[in-house]
Design an enzyme around this catalytic site. Sequence first.
Site, PDB file in Angstrom:
ATOM      1  N   LYS A  79     -51.941  11.443  16.206  1.00 55.59           N
ATOM      2  CA  LYS A  79     -53.177  12.212  16.184  1.00 55.59           C
ATOM      3  C   LYS A  79     -54.136  11.773  15.076  1.00 55.59           C
ATOM      4  O   LYS A  79     -55.312  12.145  15.096  1.00 55.59           O
ATOM      5  CB  LYS A  79     -52.863  13.695  16.073  1.00 55.59           C
ATOM      6  CG  LYS A  79     -52.154  14.242  17.302  1.00 55.59           C
ATOM      7  CD  LYS A  79     -53.054  14.177  18.530  1.00 55.59           C
ATOM      8  CE  LYS A  79     -52.760  15.275  19.493  1.00 55.59           C
ATOM      9  NZ  LYS A  79     -53.735  15.430  20.541  1.00 55.59           N
ATOM     10  N   SER A 128     -41.169  15.571  20.992  1.00 60.03           N
ATOM     11  CA  SER A 128     -41.891  15.012  22.141  1.00 60.03           C
ATOM     12  C   SER A 128     -41.586  13.527  22.313  1.00 60.03           C
ATOM     13  O   SER A 128     -41.670  13.003  23.431  1.00 60.03           O
ATOM     14  CB  SER A 128     -43.399  15.246  22.003  1.00 60.03           C
ATOM     15  OG  SER A 128     -43.919  14.566  20.896  1.00 60.03           O
TER      16      SER A 128
HETATM   17  C1  LIG Z   1     -45.920  15.824  18.535  1.00 58.28           C
HETATM   18  C2  LIG Z   1     -46.910  15.750  19.655  1.00 58.28           C
HETATM   19  N1  LIG Z   1     -46.510  15.249  20.830  1.00 58.28           N
HETATM   20  C3  LIG Z   1     -47.351  15.193  21.891  1.00 58.28           C
HETATM   21  C4  LIG Z   1     -48.644  15.655  21.800  1.00 58.28           C
HETATM   22  C5  LIG Z   1     -49.539  15.604  23.009  1.00 58.28           C
HETATM   23  O1  LIG Z   1     -50.533  14.615  22.883  1.00 58.28           O
HETATM   24  P1  LIG Z   1     -51.913  14.744  23.660  1.00 58.28           P
HETATM   25  O2  LIG Z   1     -52.638  15.906  23.046  1.00 58.28           O
HETATM   26  O3  LIG Z   1     -52.620  13.449  23.421  1.00 58.28           O
HETATM   27  O4  LIG Z   1     -51.600  14.985  25.091  1.00 58.28           O
HETATM   28  C6  LIG Z   1     -49.102  16.168  20.586  1.00 58.28           C
HETATM   29  C7  LIG Z   1     -50.462  16.713  20.455  1.00 58.28           C
HETATM   30  O5  LIG Z   1     -50.809  17.378  19.511  1.00 58.28           O
HETATM   31  C8  LIG Z   1     -48.218  16.216  19.492  1.00 58.28           C
HETATM   32  O6  LIG Z   1     -48.604  16.728  18.300  1.00 58.28           O
END
Ligand SMILES: Cc1ncc(COP(=O)(O)O)c(C=O)c1O
Length: 321
Positions: free
Chosen positions: A48, A282
């Site tokens: 991010k 994630s």
């Molecule tokens: C740890 C983590 N994984 C996945 C995501 C998802 O990413 P995106 O917002 O680009 O879909 C985020 C978004 O904040 C995140 O902080």
Amino acid sequence: MNRQDTLCASAIETIGDTPLVELSRLTRGLEGRILAKLEFLNPGYSKKDRIARQIIEDAETDGLLKPGQTVVELTSGNTGTGLSIVCGVKGYPFVAVMSKGNSMERARMMRALGAEVVLVDQLPGAKPGQVSGGDLALVEQQAQCIAVERQAFRADQFHLAGNFRAHYLHTGPEMLRQSGGGIEAFCDFVGTGGSFAGCAAAFKEFNPSIACYIVEPEGAAVLAGEPASAPNHRIQGGGYAMTDLPLLRPEHIDGYLKVADSAAIQMTRRLAREEGIFAGFSSGANVAAAINLLQTSLRGKTVAVLLCDSGLKYLSTDLWE
Ligand SMILES: Cc1ncc(COP(=O)(O)O)c(C=O)c1O
């Protein structure tokens, strides 16, 4: 020239150009490859940081952000950390609005980086570590109020093109270069959908046959058209059971995959133990989904994933025993 060979003017210049690593220990015995982009090596320890830089620099270019103006955004912690870094270096006061359900390391890190952090209660009965779309709606309300009160620039990650552009201009093309154009599929756990949308657009432009899959939590797979039967999952950062994600382009979506909390957790632990890669929930979800593809429809192919943030962000949770 490689960034590693140059002197950077600030931490902002260290964002991006993360390594791509083949996970050949986790894929032992399987046909095919998983290539993982180590996004936790960004200065704020997540992907991010990229969108924070892009959103702020786009707003500067478009004259939407005045010198010294306050910036506000809702965050699960990672966008807020990126904005804390970018705004801190550039001299914009930053207010991060976050659910109390996200891990507290994130709030402490943002404060350490100079941000003001406003924590919002979860819905009655919700559990810490399980942030639902309903919890996020409360955070959104608060972010909107603060933006009006402070006449702030809203770094709106769900809507601003900078979220898409960061990954379309950089993350996706970096992966194509690093793999020698060898990527055949991509799967990504979706929060705002910015990473999926930007990378998928770059991949499809390079080769329309690169198959792009959205990853959702089991029980909250609403983009796949299922009801949100269990919206309170453990995979922080996304899976908010929101059907309206303006950054997603339907023509870039080849399919949908589901990952259970237990599979994401087990794979995050295996990443650490077997690959020496210390990432968050994630990231484990993305790798679990990629392994599923290699075991089923994409046997023998090369699947790319993002490892979104660092395992250090979850030391207060039971991810690590
Ligand atoms: C740890 C983590 N994984 C996945 C995501 C998802 O990413 P995106 O917002 O680009 O879909 C985020 C978004 O904040 C995140 O902080």
